[in-house]
Design a protein around this motif. Structure first.
Motif, PDB file in Angstrom:
ATOM      1  N   GLN A 179       0.740  -1.333   0.163  1.00  0.00           N
ATOM      2  CA  GLN A 179       0.146   0.004  -0.102  1.00  0.00           C
ATOM      3  C   GLN A 179       0.749   1.501  -0.148  1.00  0.00           C
ATOM      4  OE1 GLN A 179      -3.662   0.476  -0.391  1.00  0.00           O
ATOM      5  NE2 GLN A 179      -3.693  -1.683  -0.431  1.00  0.00           N
ATOM      6  N   LYS A 180       2.415   1.287   0.287  1.00  0.00           N
ATOM      7  CA  LYS A 180       3.165   2.371   0.400  1.00  0.00           C
ATOM      8  C   LYS A 180       2.482   3.434  -0.784  1.00  0.00           C
ATOM      9  CE  LYS A 180       7.289   4.375   0.883  1.00  0.00           C
ATOM     10  NZ  LYS A 180       9.231   4.233   0.859  1.00  0.00           N
ATOM     11  N   TYR A 181       2.697   2.848  -1.812  1.00  0.00           N
ATOM     12  CA  TYR A 181       1.937   3.844  -2.822  1.00  0.00           C
ATOM     13  C   TYR A 181       1.468   4.079  -3.241  1.00  0.00           C
ATOM     14  CZ  TYR A 181       6.613   1.673  -4.620  1.00  0.00           C
ATOM     15  OH  TYR A 181       7.980   1.160  -4.597  1.00  0.00           O
ATOM     16  N   TRP A 182       0.366   3.738  -3.210  1.00  0.00           N
ATOM     17  CA  TRP A 182      -1.103   3.857  -3.103  1.00  0.00           C
ATOM     18  C   TRP A 182      -1.809   5.098  -1.724  1.00  0.00           C
ATOM     19  CZ3 TRP A 182      -5.632   2.466  -5.532  1.00  0.00           C
ATOM     20  CH2 TRP A 182      -6.724   2.390  -5.167  1.00  0.00           C
ATOM     21  N   ASN A 183      -1.182   5.203  -0.570  1.00  0.00           N
ATOM     22  CA  ASN A 183      -1.026   5.854   0.423  1.00  0.00           C
ATOM     23  C   ASN A 183      -0.354   6.963   0.095  1.00  0.00           C
ATOM     24  OD1 ASN A 183      -2.514   4.273   1.743  1.00  0.00           O
ATOM     25  ND2 ASN A 183      -1.136   3.657   2.817  1.00  0.00           N
ATOM     26  N   GLN A 184       1.120   6.756  -0.528  1.00  0.00           N
ATOM     27  CA  GLN A 184       1.904   8.726  -0.577  1.00  0.00           C
ATOM     28  C   GLN A 184       1.124   9.270  -1.660  1.00  0.00           C
ATOM     29  OE1 GLN A 184       5.286   7.194  -0.224  1.00  0.00           O
ATOM     30  NE2 GLN A 184       6.985   9.168  -0.827  1.00  0.00           N
ATOM     31  N   TYR A 185       0.623   8.649  -2.685  1.00  0.00           N
ATOM     32  CA  TYR A 185       1.050   9.842  -3.812  1.00  0.00           C
ATOM     33  C   TYR A 185      -0.818   9.647  -4.954  1.00  0.00           C
ATOM     34  CZ  TYR A 185       6.157   8.948  -4.114  1.00  0.00           C
ATOM     35  OH  TYR A 185       6.995   8.486  -3.852  1.00  0.00           O
ATOM     36  N   GLU A 186      -1.513  10.210  -5.435  1.00  0.00           N
ATOM     37  CA  GLU A 186      -2.538  10.262  -5.816  1.00  0.00           C
ATOM     38  C   GLU A 186      -2.123   8.976  -6.468  1.00  0.00           C
ATOM     39  OE1 GLU A 186      -4.703  12.514 -10.225  1.00  0.00           O
ATOM     40  OE2 GLU A 186      -3.146  14.130  -9.254  1.00  0.00           O
ATOM     41  N   HIS A 187      -3.752   8.083  -7.241  1.00  0.00           N
ATOM     42  CA  HIS A 187      -3.718   6.320  -7.225  1.00  0.00           C
ATOM     43  C   HIS A 187      -5.045   7.082  -7.917  1.00  0.00           C
ATOM     44  CE1 HIS A 187      -4.942   7.114  -2.897  1.00  0.00           C
ATOM     45  NE2 HIS A 187      -5.553   6.120  -3.431  1.00  0.00           N
ATOM     46  N   PHE A 188      -5.178   5.793  -8.569  1.00  0.00           N
ATOM     47  CA  PHE A 188      -6.503   5.451  -9.637  1.00  0.00           C
ATOM     48  C   PHE A 188      -5.963   3.218  -9.674  1.00  0.00           C
ATOM     49  CE2 PHE A 188      -3.953   7.554 -12.097  1.00  0.00           C
ATOM     50  CZ  PHE A 188      -3.398   6.865 -13.179  1.00  0.00           C
ATOM     51  N   ILE A 189      -7.066   3.300 -10.058  1.00  0.00           N
ATOM     52  CA  ILE A 189      -6.966   1.387 -11.160  1.00  0.00           C
ATOM     53  C   ILE A 189      -8.144   1.436 -12.362  1.00  0.00           C
ATOM     54  CG2 ILE A 189      -8.315  -0.852 -10.878  1.00  0.00           C
ATOM     55  CD1 ILE A 189      -8.143  -0.503  -7.476  1.00  0.00           C
ATOM     56  N   GLU A 190      -6.833   1.607 -13.463  1.00  0.00           N
ATOM     57  CA  GLU A 190      -7.027   1.273 -14.576  1.00  0.00           C
ATOM     58  C   GLU A 190      -7.820  -0.111 -14.326  1.00  0.00           C
ATOM     59  OE1 GLU A 190      -3.742   2.916 -17.109  1.00  0.00           O
ATOM     60  OE2 GLU A 190      -2.100   2.260 -15.140  1.00  0.00           O
ATOM     61  N   GLU A 191      -8.704   0.106 -15.963  1.00  0.00           N
ATOM     62  CA  GLU A 191      -9.943  -0.880 -16.550  1.00  0.00           C
ATOM     63  C   GLU A 191      -8.625  -2.150 -17.069  1.00  0.00           C
ATOM     64  OE1 GLU A 191     -12.384  -1.924 -14.873  1.00  0.00           O
ATOM     65  OE2 GLU A 191     -11.826  -0.445 -13.254  1.00  0.00           O
ATOM     66  N   ASN A 192      -8.946  -3.396 -17.122  1.00  0.00           N
ATOM     67  CA  ASN A 192      -8.097  -3.964 -18.208  1.00  0.00           C
ATOM     68  C   ASN A 192      -7.643  -3.694 -18.739  1.00  0.00           C
ATOM     69  OD1 ASN A 192     -11.141  -4.193 -18.828  1.00  0.00           O
ATOM     70  ND2 ASN A 192     -11.641  -1.794 -20.122  1.00  0.00           N
ATOM     71  N   ILE A 193      -5.853  -3.346 -18.019  1.00  0.00           N
ATOM     72  CA  ILE A 193      -4.826  -4.284 -17.836  1.00  0.00           C
ATOM     73  C   ILE A 193      -4.442  -5.054 -17.973  1.00  0.00           C
ATOM     74  CG2 ILE A 193      -2.804  -3.130 -16.241  1.00  0.00           C
ATOM     75  CD1 ILE A 193      -4.539  -1.408 -16.898  1.00  0.00           C
TER      76      ILE A 193
END
Length: 193
Positions: A179-193
């Protein structure tokens, strides 16, 4: 263990040494090979020696590390590398000279290093790639890493905005997402990766 030599079908994975300095320079000086990496291409053999001392020779003094030169069996000369950082991220990184791209060399090397790290009881590995570096993402998928999320970082030392995709493989069967990058930076989940 620290970077035990691994022999696989067409490759030897081993420690770099001072006799590899020219090959080391060839890998780390190429602009295309190092475009998406957190350092600038090396300019000369003196920089290569310093980079080797800092990022490899010093690491080989530790108890457990993974800092491999990728070599073809035919001549045992380094053409790339695979590393695992043993901080909490367990970040996996790799690079390969351009003339060897698209031959499954990195995928084969990474699979072998993942197997070794699992034998040595690492619980998970992460890896990230710039979304512009799609070939690195293909390697992550080939070695059965799973996409978790994307995040935006102002990337140092190149001081450019980058969107990274974070992949992970859990080696102990437990479900977790680093979770470090999720918590530290603006984040999102891309579809169809």
């Amino acid at each position: 263990m620290n970077t035990p030599t691994l022999n696989i079908r067409r490759l030897i994975l081993r420690k770099f040494n001072e006799n590899d300095l020219k090959a080391f320079y060839d890998i780390f000086s190429n602009k295309e090979v190092n475009q998406f990496l957190p350092w600038f291409p090396l300019k000369n053999l003196a920089e290569a020696k310093s980079f080797y001392q800092e990022r490899y020779a010093s690491i080989y003094q530790k108890k457990q590390r993974y800092a491999y030169a990728i070599c073809l069996k035919e001549n045992n000369t380094p053409i790339g590398y695979v590393n695992i950082n043993l901080d909490e991220s367990h970040d996996l990184g790799y690079g390969l000279k351009k003339e060897y791209w698209h031959q499954e060399i990195v995928s084969d090397a990474v699979k072998a290093v993942i197997q070794q790290s699992q034998k040595e009881r690492l619980n998970y590995l992460t890896a990230t790639h710039d979304i512009k570096n799609i070939h690195s993402g293909h390697v992550m998928k080939k070695v059965v890493m799973h996409y978790c999320y994307s995040y935006k970082e102002q990337w140092i030392p190149k001081n450019i905005p980058v969107i990274f995709r974070m992949y992970q493989i859990n080696l102990d069967g437990k479900k977790r997402i680093y979770q470090k990058y999720w918590n530290q930076y603006e984040h999102f989940i891309e579809e169809n990766i």
